[in-house]
Scaffold this active site. Structure first.
Site, mmCIF file in Angstrom:
data_model
loop_
_atom_site.group_PDB
_atom_site.id
_atom_site.type_symbol
_atom_site.label_atom_id
_atom_site.label_comp_id
_atom_site.label_asym_id
_atom_site.label_seq_id
_atom_site.Cartn_x
_atom_site.Cartn_y
_atom_site.Cartn_z
ATOM 1 N N TYR A 197 0.768 -1.321 -0.041
ATOM 2 C CA TYR A 197 -0.073 0.124 0.024
ATOM 3 C C TYR A 197 0.656 1.299 0.025
ATOM 4 O O TYR A 197 0.657 2.096 -0.688
ATOM 5 C CB TYR A 197 -0.887 0.011 1.180
ATOM 6 C CG TYR A 197 -1.884 1.260 1.165
ATOM 7 C CD1 TYR A 197 -2.822 1.275 0.483
ATOM 8 C CD2 TYR A 197 -1.619 2.178 2.336
ATOM 9 C CE1 TYR A 197 -3.644 2.568 0.515
ATOM 10 C CE2 TYR A 197 -2.593 3.318 2.286
ATOM 11 C CZ TYR A 197 -3.633 3.577 1.536
ATOM 12 O OH TYR A 197 -4.201 4.720 1.526
ATOM 13 N N LYS B 116 1.156 4.487 -2.775
ATOM 14 C CA LYS B 116 1.002 5.936 -2.360
ATOM 15 C C LYS B 116 2.355 6.663 -2.394
ATOM 16 O O LYS B 116 2.141 7.722 -2.806
ATOM 17 C CB LYS B 116 0.493 5.861 -0.871
ATOM 18 C CG LYS B 116 -0.943 5.592 -0.832
ATOM 19 C CD LYS B 116 -1.985 5.991 -2.015
ATOM 20 C CE LYS B 116 -3.113 5.456 -1.547
ATOM 21 N NZ LYS B 116 -4.260 6.304 -2.415
ATOM 22 N N THR C 183 -13.631 5.682 7.782
ATOM 23 C CA THR C 183 -14.534 5.555 6.258
ATOM 24 C C THR C 183 -15.065 4.222 6.500
ATOM 25 O O THR C 183 -14.435 3.374 7.326
ATOM 26 C CB THR C 183 -13.731 5.893 5.088
ATOM 27 O OG1 THR C 183 -12.675 4.875 5.147
ATOM 28 C CG2 THR C 183 -13.104 7.172 5.156
HETATM 29 P P1 NAI Z 1 -13.911 3.758 0.712
HETATM 30 O O1 NAI Z 1 -13.696 2.093 0.718
HETATM 31 O O2 NAI Z 1 -14.615 4.161 1.786
HETATM 32 O O3 NAI Z 1 -14.165 4.377 -0.738
HETATM 33 C C1 NAI Z 1 -13.485 3.813 -1.890
HETATM 34 C C2 NAI Z 1 -14.439 4.002 -3.027
HETATM 35 O O4 NAI Z 1 -13.607 3.660 -4.230
HETATM 36 C C3 NAI Z 1 -15.398 3.199 -3.058
HETATM 37 O O5 NAI Z 1 -16.879 3.780 -3.468
HETATM 38 C C4 NAI Z 1 -15.260 1.940 -4.121
HETATM 39 O O6 NAI Z 1 -16.293 1.451 -4.974
HETATM 40 C C5 NAI Z 1 -14.316 2.765 -5.069
HETATM 41 N N1 NAI Z 1 -13.509 2.106 -5.870
HETATM 42 C C6 NAI Z 1 -12.646 1.115 -5.574
HETATM 43 N N2 NAI Z 1 -12.194 0.572 -6.334
HETATM 44 C C7 NAI Z 1 -12.482 1.030 -7.485
HETATM 45 C C8 NAI Z 1 -11.960 0.913 -9.103
HETATM 46 N N3 NAI Z 1 -11.470 -0.302 -9.398
HETATM 47 N N4 NAI Z 1 -12.652 1.770 -9.837
HETATM 48 C C9 NAI Z 1 -13.468 2.788 -9.355
HETATM 49 N N5 NAI Z 1 -14.096 2.745 -8.105
HETATM 50 C C10 NAI Z 1 -13.317 1.947 -7.053
HETATM 51 O O7 NAI Z 1 -12.317 4.201 1.129
HETATM 52 P P2 NAI Z 1 -11.972 5.731 1.747
HETATM 53 O O8 NAI Z 1 -11.312 5.209 2.919
HETATM 54 O O9 NAI Z 1 -12.760 6.636 1.383
HETATM 55 O O10 NAI Z 1 -10.413 5.656 0.567
HETATM 56 C C11 NAI Z 1 -10.607 6.661 -0.576
HETATM 57 C C12 NAI Z 1 -9.107 6.875 -0.789
HETATM 58 O O11 NAI Z 1 -8.541 7.495 0.274
HETATM 59 C C13 NAI Z 1 -8.089 5.914 -1.102
HETATM 60 O O12 NAI Z 1 -7.197 6.319 -2.284
HETATM 61 C C14 NAI Z 1 -7.528 5.590 0.023
HETATM 62 O O13 NAI Z 1 -6.126 4.940 -0.522
HETATM 63 C C15 NAI Z 1 -7.061 6.974 0.419
HETATM 64 N N6 NAI Z 1 -6.665 6.963 1.947
HETATM 65 C C16 NAI Z 1 -7.641 6.485 3.000
HETATM 66 C C17 NAI Z 1 -7.510 6.343 4.298
HETATM 67 C C18 NAI Z 1 -8.219 5.990 4.979
HETATM 68 O O14 NAI Z 1 -7.760 5.682 6.446
HETATM 69 N N7 NAI Z 1 -9.353 5.497 5.020
HETATM 70 C C19 NAI Z 1 -5.987 7.123 4.448
HETATM 71 C C20 NAI Z 1 -5.204 7.658 3.586
HETATM 72 C C21 NAI Z 1 -5.701 7.519 2.147
#
Ligand code: NAI
Length: 244
Positions: A145, A149, A180
């Site tokens: 991961y 990033k 989330t």
């Molecule tokens: P989440 O799982 O709540 O939302 C992710 C969304 O991306 C979902 O709606 C999913 O359907 C969509 N998705 C996943 N794979 C996909 C694909 N192949 N094509 C189209 N859509 C796709 O996750 P969250 O926590 O909101 O994460 C969003 C971003 O934030 C990610 O890039 C993650 O790496 C980043 N992030 C999250 C952190 C956390 O602690 N939640 C911390 C740092 C970064």
């Protein structure tokens, strides 16, 4: 605030978590917003949802074309879709490495490639990539991961250099652990979810998880025309983790 009045935005992964909070905030502040997601079924008005898989170039191109047609142009791309991965270099397989890079890095490349011709026509063009503090922090059990990033961070700097003279700004946010549905799934899979949550909270000096709304506010800051001189930066939203 209505700093996004008259502007249009596309948010990938906008059906859940950080992406959804961002789409809602940009719409609240006056933008017309479309969401691209694997599953846009929960996306409702005033947002419009478009189904696409960021690992599939044809589906990304079709969704971007449909979204831009519906929006009447494109000013802002929030490149946010991403997935997690747990493990060390000894435990993740080559297939996992290829898949997570395909979603987290190439997914952003494909979406940006499809959006750039439209962004060039905007007077307020901005791309914000959702990176992570994992790009710079060295977290245990996050080799794969973190590497994705780290690539997103470098990609942000390189894209900022490539497109600054075209009037397109490119920045990223580096969240810490954000409350989330993703983290909900991670906790549900833990042996002791309460202890796992407490460990994640303790990892951040602020002593709590970051909210999706706080990350959305940082993304909106970087996307706003008010940040017109800011490009090639990473904004930490991590409860003080970066300073450790
Ligand atoms: P989440 O799982 O709540 O939302 C992710 C969304 O991306 C979902 O709606 C999913 O359907 C969509 N998705 C996943 N794979 C996909 C694909 N192949 N094509 C189209 N859509 C796709 O996750 P969250 O926590 O909101 O994460 C969003 C971003 O934030 C990610 O890039 C993650 O790496 C980043 N992030 C999250 C952190 C956390 O602690 N939640 C911390 C740092 C970064």
């Amino acid at each position: 605030m209505s700093d996004f009045e008259g502007l249009t935005a596309l948010v990938t992964g906008g059906a859940s978590g950080i992406g959804r909070a961002t789409a809602d905030l940009l719409a609240d502040r006056g933008a017309t917003v479309a969401v691209l997601d694997l599953d846009p079924s929960t996306v409702d008005k005033p947002l419009t949802g478009h189904r696409a898989d960021v690992t599939d170039d044809a589906s990304v191109r079709a969704a971007v074309t449909a979204a831009v047609h519906g929006l009447g142009g494109l000013d802002i791309l929030v490149n946010n879709a991403g997935i997690g991965a747990r493990g060390t270099v000894e435990t993740n397989s080559d297939e996992e490495w290829h898949h997570v890079f395909d979603v987290n890095v190439l997914g952003m490349v494909r979406t940006a490639r499809a959006c750039l011709p439209h962004l060039r026509a905007s007077a307020h063009a901005a791309i914000v990539n959702t990176c992570s503090i994992a790009a710079t922090a060295g977290l245990p059990q996050r080799a794969l991961y973190s590497a994705t990033k780290g690539a997103v961070y470098s990609l942000t700097l390189a894209m900022a250099a490539d497109h600054v003279r075209e009037g397109i700004r490119v920045n990223c946010v580096n969240p810490g652990t954000v409350d989330t549905p993703w983290i909900g799934r991670l906790l549900a899979a833990a042996d002791d979810p309460a202890a796992e949550r407490a460990a994640l909270e303790a990892r951040q000096p602020a002593g709590r998880l970051v909210s999706a709304a706080e990350v959305a506010a940082a993304i909106a800051h970087l996307a706003s025309p008010l940040s017109g001189a800011t490009t090639g930066t990473a904004l930490a939203v991590d409860g003080g983790m970066q300073g450790l």
